[in-house]
Design a protein around this motif. Sequence first.
Motif, short mmCIF file in Angstrom:
data_model
loop_
_atom_site.label_atom_id
_atom_site.label_comp_id
_atom_site.label_asym_id
_atom_site.label_seq_id
_atom_site.Cartn_x
_atom_site.Cartn_y
_atom_site.Cartn_z
N PHE A 284 0.78 -1.03 0.05
CA PHE A 284 -0.09 0.12 -0.15
C PHE A 284 0.78 0.99 -0.08
O PHE A 284 2.00 1.21 0.63
CB PHE A 284 -0.98 0.17 1.09
N PRO B 194 -3.87 0.50 -2.61
CA PRO B 194 -3.35 -0.64 -2.99
C PRO B 194 -2.64 -0.24 -4.25
O PRO B 194 -3.15 0.45 -5.20
CB PRO B 194 -4.37 -1.45 -3.11
N GLN C 47 -9.82 -6.50 -4.14
CA GLN C 47 -9.59 -5.18 -4.01
C GLN C 47 -10.35 -4.36 -5.10
O GLN C 47 -10.41 -3.13 -4.95
CB GLN C 47 -8.03 -5.02 -4.43
#
Length: 190
Positions: free
Chosen positions: A83, A99, A187
Amino acid sequence: MNEIITEKNHPIQNIWLFKQISYAFLGLPIVLLVFTGVGGGANFSLDIVLFVFFPVFVLMYGIPIITNALSRAYFHYSLDEHFMILHQGIISKQNRNVPYGRIQGVFLNQGLFDRIFGLASLTIEDFSDGGRSIMNANGSVGGKSSQEVIGFVGNKIHIPGLKKGDAEELKAIILQKVKENPIEDSQSGL
């Protein structure tokens, strides 16, 4: 490349804070000409210049300089394994973990002031917020004549005032981490 990279490794140079001041002094002669009436306007007295011009000048340039300094003091970034971590906010604290797989662009910008002092700005764009941001690619909010901001607005992250070499290195590190960390279905938000 598993070490955590912070602004201690690639610091924002304090000279960046003087960018707004330099623009103020470049515009000072024009504003003085307008207020004193030189060039065809009515002649104003010194009292009007002192009591109208200087308060307007302070509001236009003094407040942005102070907010830039405070914003810089409360902005922190770091890059860990997965990250980009951001912290900002003078009154209202905001944290953001981006991310690497969501980053869609990393741009290096250099204006005239930056070139003179060997600085560069990094703008990172991600897929969050539906791809919308009121921040321009050069880090300003509110049009061409507005001040450059530091931090994140919408889907853009702007880190100004880096040494050019540091900005190029940081860009390369982020792009490498984007390649190493592709977005996963968990994600994507789908």
